[in-house]
Design an enzyme around this catalytic site. Structure first.
Site, PDB file in Angstrom:
ATOM      1  N   CYS A 158      -8.588   4.902  14.462  1.00  0.00           N
ATOM      2  CA  CYS A 158      -8.349   6.332  14.618  1.00  0.00           C
ATOM      3  C   CYS A 158      -9.193   6.855  15.776  1.00  0.00           C
ATOM      4  O   CYS A 158      -9.896   7.835  15.658  1.00  0.00           O
ATOM      5  CB  CYS A 158      -8.624   7.090  13.330  1.00  0.00           C
ATOM      6  SG  CYS A 158     -10.079   6.553  12.467  1.00  0.00           S
ATOM      7  N   GLY A 159      -9.099   6.163  16.898  1.00  0.00           N
ATOM      8  CA  GLY A 159      -9.754   6.623  18.117  1.00  0.00           C
ATOM      9  C   GLY A 159     -11.255   6.713  17.944  1.00  0.00           C
ATOM     10  O   GLY A 159     -11.869   5.886  17.285  1.00  0.00           O
TER      11      GLY A 159
END
Lengths: 295, 135
Positions: free
Chosen positions: A91-92
């Site tokens: 998620c980045g």
């Protein structure tokens, strides 16, 4: 130079990856909506709690018998960091930005000669912090497999913190989480839980007249004593909900980027695949023609 | 018709009710109390019980709450409930289950203080059960 066959395999594999990232993005988008609703629905409670406590706090401020949760233990030696992260990666920069903030904070405290204790909520935070702060991590809590996080699920975390405070295991407690602003922006935030901090306080001080008229049942003191522990549980709950929404938001934009990058990569690979194919055809033609000419 | 004021019922999960009401009856820790418009500022903890609100168009709202606290101020009344469930979704079985849980808590209690608290919850829940059964 890679052969035609290699290129073809590369293209197929990137395409497969793109499909996965695309699917993850869509799943995240669907989950995001739900998480965002939950986070937004929990805000009124936390907000009102803050206002009410702000009112109360202004009343007992400076009194000797004010609850310790509000005034602190009078020391600042032992710091408890409650680091809330996600259970999953991909998620980045979501997890790493929270961890980074917590790490900076911890290092600063350590440099000042303070004691640091860490409780991690969420698997990723533990994974990231265990190498550096293994001896400081006293507890790791995982909220795995919970589809919708409910208040009672997070209450245990609050109770743990309270128990530690009663046993005088720490003096100051800070909560780390990512505040959900929008899909593309989540702000890593540090929030001091103990001693409690109320933003409403200044505002209330001006409206002091209104405050003085308040009646309390049972007593001011008793109410504060029940409210402060609950406030901690509520703050943790709303932080975890904010986190859940932020995580999905971060994942959605990360996966969107990944899908786009994969698309670009496919285009580039296809181009070089075609070039090579043409080059090979040309080469074969030249061979045939020069062979014919030689005759 | 009595003057209306803003009433809000909030649980940690969401905002359950935000209505203009003419009167609210709340289960305060030291007894039930009613709130009308212009009530003096008041803050009370609540025991498990039923919150009743009468809206200005004649509707009544009933919620079972499991403790929390009520904030009565000039701008309106806010109930911060630990858990709130509409009365229409409450039945005898649900309450019996709640009582059973509370009794287990009392049995598991390690200190006198927590046992007293749990016993108190049991007795309060029984009151609610009776009230529901009577209704």
């Amino acid at each position: 130079m890679a052969s035609l066959k290699d290129l073809k395999n590369r293209i197929a594999s990137v395409k497969a990856t793109q499909k996965i990232t695309k699917a993850m993005q869509m799943v995240a988008a669907a989950k995001l909506r739900r998480a965002q609703e939950a986070a937004e629905a929990s805000r009124p409670y936390a907000q009102r709690m803050g206002t009410v406590l702000g009112n109360l706090a202004a009343g007992v401020q400076g009194r000797d018998d004010a609850p310790k949760l509000m005034t602190g233990t009078g020391k600042e030696q032992v710091h408890l960091l409650l680091v809330c992260t996600a259970e999953r990666g991909l998620c980045g920069g979501f997890n790493s930005s929270i961890v980074k903030l917590a790490r900076e904070h911890a290092n600063k405290l350590l440099a000042e000669g303070k004691d640091v204790k860490i409780i991690t909520v969420g698997k990723k935070g533990y994974d990231a912090l265990k190498r550096e702060f293994a001896q400081h991590i006293i507890e790791k809590i995982e909220l795995r497999g919970l589809k919708n996080i409910e208040f009672k699920d997070t209450k245990a975390v609050g109770e743990l913190v309270l128990k530690m405070f009663e046993d005088e295991k720490f003096d100051v407690c800070t909560l780390f989480y990512a505040q959900f602003k929008s899909v593309i922006s989540q702000i890593p935030t540090a929030k001091q839980l103990v001693p409690a901090h109320f933003e409403a306080q200044e505002e209330v001080a001006e409206e002091g007249a209104d405050n003085a008229l308040y009646e309390y049942e049972p007593g001011e003191q008793e109410i504060l004593e029940t409210l402060l522990p609950r406030n901690i549980a509520v703050q943790i709950y709303s932080a975890i909900l904010e986190n859940a929404a932020s995580e999905q938001g971060a994942r959605m934009s990360a996966m969107d980027n990944a899908t786009r990058n994969a698309g670009e990569m496919i285009d580039k690979l296809t181009l070089s695949y075609n070039r090579q194919r043409q080059a090979q055809i040309t080469k074969e033609l030249i061979e045939i023609i020069s062979g014919a000419e030689a005759l | 018709m009595a003057e209306a004021f803003q009433f809000e019922l909030v649980s940690p999960e969401r905002l359950l009710l935000s209505e203009k009401v003419t009167s609210v009856v709340l289960p305060g820790a030291e007894g039930e109390f009613g709130v009308g418009a212009g009530h003096s500022p008041f803050l009370s903890t609540m025991r498990p019980g039923v919150v009743k609100a009468l809206s200005d168009n004649g509707e009544t709202f009933e919620y079972f709450v499991r403790g929390g606290f009520a904030d009565v101020s000039a701008s309106g009344t806010t109930v911060l409930a630990e858990e709130a469930i509409p009365m229409s979704e409450i039945n005898a079985e649900f309450l019996a289950q709640q009582i059973k849980n509370a009794e287990e808590d009392a049995a598991d209690a390690k200190t006198d203080e927590t046992r007293q608290k749990a016993d108190l919850v049991v007795s309060q829940l029984r009151e609610v059960e009776q009230a529901v059964a009577a209704a």
